[in-house]
Scaffold this motif. Structure first.
Motif, PDB file in Angstrom:
ATOM      1  N   ASN A  18      29.769 -19.333  20.123  1.00 20.10           N
ATOM      2  CA  ASN A  18      30.565 -18.759  21.203  1.00 20.10           C
ATOM      3  C   ASN A  18      31.980 -19.309  21.274  1.00 20.10           C
ATOM      4  O   ASN A  18      32.802 -18.782  22.023  1.00 20.10           O
ATOM      5  CB  ASN A  18      29.848 -18.952  22.542  1.00 20.10           C
ATOM      6  N   THR A  19      32.280 -20.343  20.500  1.00 24.36           N
ATOM      7  CA  THR A  19      33.637 -20.891  20.517  1.00 24.36           C
ATOM      8  C   THR A  19      34.237 -21.010  19.117  1.00 24.36           C
ATOM      9  O   THR A  19      35.413 -21.331  18.979  1.00 24.36           O
ATOM     10  CB  THR A  19      33.660 -22.294  21.174  1.00 24.36           C
ATOM     11  N   ALA A  20      33.452 -20.737  18.095  1.00 21.68           N
ATOM     12  CA  ALA A  20      33.906 -20.934  16.714  1.00 21.68           C
ATOM     13  C   ALA A  20      35.076 -20.031  16.362  1.00 21.68           C
ATOM     14  O   ALA A  20      35.147 -18.881  16.791  1.00 21.68           O
ATOM     15  CB  ALA A  20      32.745 -20.673  15.753  1.00 21.68           C
ATOM     16  N   THR A  21      35.984 -20.577  15.568  1.00 24.90           N
ATOM     17  CA  THR A  21      37.086 -19.791  15.012  1.00 24.90           C
ATOM     18  C   THR A  21      36.614 -19.161  13.708  1.00 24.90           C
ATOM     19  O   THR A  21      35.569 -19.525  13.163  1.00 24.90           O
ATOM     20  CB  THR A  21      38.284 -20.700  14.708  1.00 24.90           C
ATOM     21  N   ALA A  22      37.403 -18.232  13.188  1.00 19.36           N
ATOM     22  CA  ALA A  22      37.081 -17.607  11.908  1.00 19.36           C
ATOM     23  C   ALA A  22      36.945 -18.671  10.820  1.00 19.36           C
ATOM     24  O   ALA A  22      36.043 -18.604   9.978  1.00 19.36           O
ATOM     25  CB  ALA A  22      38.153 -16.588  11.534  1.00 19.36           C
ATOM     26  N   GLU A  23      37.829 -19.675  10.845  1.00 22.39           N
ATOM     27  CA  GLU A  23      37.794 -20.720   9.824  1.00 22.39           C
ATOM     28  C   GLU A  23      36.490 -21.521   9.893  1.00 22.39           C
ATOM     29  O   GLU A  23      35.901 -21.851   8.872  1.00 22.39           O
ATOM     30  CB  GLU A  23      38.990 -21.669   9.982  1.00 22.39           C
ATOM     31  N   GLU A  24      36.055 -21.846  11.112  1.00 29.30           N
ATOM     32  CA  GLU A  24      34.809 -22.598  11.271  1.00 29.30           C
ATOM     33  C   GLU A  24      33.619 -21.778  10.784  1.00 29.30           C
ATOM     34  O   GLU A  24      32.719 -22.298  10.130  1.00 29.30           O
ATOM     35  CB  GLU A  24      34.607 -23.001  12.735  1.00 29.30           C
ATOM     36  N   LEU A  25      33.630 -20.486  11.080  1.00 31.54           N
ATOM     37  CA  LEU A  25      32.536 -19.624  10.637  1.00 31.54           C
ATOM     38  C   LEU A  25      32.515 -19.506   9.118  1.00 31.54           C
ATOM     39  O   LEU A  25      31.451 -19.536   8.501  1.00 31.54           O
ATOM     40  CB  LEU A  25      32.660 -18.237  11.283  1.00 31.54           C
ATOM     41  N   MET A  26      33.691 -19.397   8.510  1.00 31.21           N
ATOM     42  CA  MET A  26      33.754 -19.250   7.051  1.00 31.21           C
ATOM     43  C   MET A  26      33.309 -20.511   6.321  1.00 31.21           C
ATOM     44  O   MET A  26      32.970 -20.454   5.148  1.00 31.21           O
ATOM     45  CB  MET A  26      35.165 -18.846   6.609  1.00 31.21           C
ATOM     46  N   ALA A  27      33.296 -21.648   7.015  1.00 33.46           N
ATOM     47  CA  ALA A  27      32.830 -22.889   6.396  1.00 33.46           C
ATOM     48  C   ALA A  27      31.306 -22.924   6.305  1.00 33.46           C
ATOM     49  O   ALA A  27      30.752 -23.764   5.599  1.00 33.46           O
ATOM     50  CB  ALA A  27      33.338 -24.099   7.193  1.00 33.46           C
ATOM     51  N   LEU A  28      30.643 -22.008   6.980  1.00 35.26           N
ATOM     52  CA  LEU A  28      29.178 -21.964   6.959  1.00 35.26           C
ATOM     53  C   LEU A  28      28.684 -21.308   5.677  1.00 35.26           C
ATOM     54  O   LEU A  28      29.359 -20.441   5.126  1.00 35.26           O
ATOM     55  CB  LEU A  28      28.666 -21.180   8.173  1.00 35.26           C
ATOM     56  N   PRO A  29      27.496 -21.691   5.216  1.00 38.58           N
ATOM     57  CA  PRO A  29      26.968 -21.107   3.970  1.00 38.58           C
ATOM     58  C   PRO A  29      26.716 -19.616   4.111  1.00 38.58           C
ATOM     59  O   PRO A  29      26.083 -19.180   5.071  1.00 38.58           O
ATOM     60  CB  PRO A  29      25.657 -21.871   3.743  1.00 38.58           C
ATOM     61  N   GLY A  30      27.250 -18.844   3.179  1.00 38.71           N
ATOM     62  CA  GLY A  30      27.009 -17.405   3.158  1.00 38.71           C
ATOM     63  C   GLY A  30      27.885 -16.592   4.090  1.00 38.71           C
ATOM     64  O   GLY A  30      27.763 -15.371   4.145  1.00 38.71           O
ATOM     65  N   ILE A  31      28.770 -17.249   4.839  1.00 36.52           N
ATOM     66  CA  ILE A  31      29.652 -16.521   5.758  1.00 36.52           C
ATOM     67  C   ILE A  31      31.055 -16.504   5.168  1.00 36.52           C
ATOM     68  O   ILE A  31      31.715 -17.530   5.096  1.00 36.52           O
ATOM     69  CB  ILE A  31      29.696 -17.180   7.161  1.00 36.52           C
ATOM     70  N   GLY A  32      31.472 -15.350   4.740  1.00 40.97           N
ATOM     71  CA  GLY A  32      32.815 -15.209   4.188  1.00 40.97           C
ATOM     72  C   GLY A  32      33.757 -14.617   5.221  1.00 40.97           C
ATOM     73  O   GLY A  32      33.430 -14.522   6.407  1.00 40.97           O
ATOM     74  N   GLU A  33      34.906 -14.186   4.750  1.00 41.42           N
ATOM     75  CA  GLU A  33      35.928 -13.647   5.646  1.00 41.42           C
ATOM     76  C   GLU A  33      35.429 -12.421   6.404  1.00 41.42           C
ATOM     77  O   GLU A  33      35.610 -12.296   7.616  1.00 41.42           O
ATOM     78  CB  GLU A  33      37.171 -13.300   4.819  1.00 41.42           C
TER      79      GLU A  33
END
Length: 86
Positions: free
Chosen positions: A26-41
């Motif tokens: 609920n607070t993650a930025t796009a950059e934080e999400l993209m650092a997760l496995p399998g989550i790209g842009e």
């Protein structure tokens, strides 16, 4: 982005990988999400769009409502994502 794990404190529930602090959906930025496995842009953009449209995630499992995220991807994210409802 690289998945960075700093200190190993913060003993949350079992399943937190190598002491990494989980990312709050609920607070993650796009950059934080993209650092997760399998989550790209593209997937990070869809997650943010879902959050804008539907409001805060009520549970991590709600990620499966986002196009492109199924059970396997959700399982890979287990322990790496969390939902804070404030």
């Amino acid at each position: 982005g690289r998945w960075r794990c700093g200190n190993r404190s913060g003993g949350g529930a079992g399943g937190v990988h190598a002491g990494c602090a989980p990312v709050d959906l609920n607070t993650a930025t796009a950059e934080e999400l993209m650092a997760l496995p399998g989550i790209g842009e593209e997937l990070s953009r869809r997650i943010l769009e879902y959050r804008e449209t539907h409001g805060p995630f009520a549970a991590v499992e709600e990620l499966m409502e986002v196009s492109g995220i199924g059970e396997a991807k959700l399982a890979a994210l287990e322990g790496r994502v969390t939902v804070n409802r404030e």
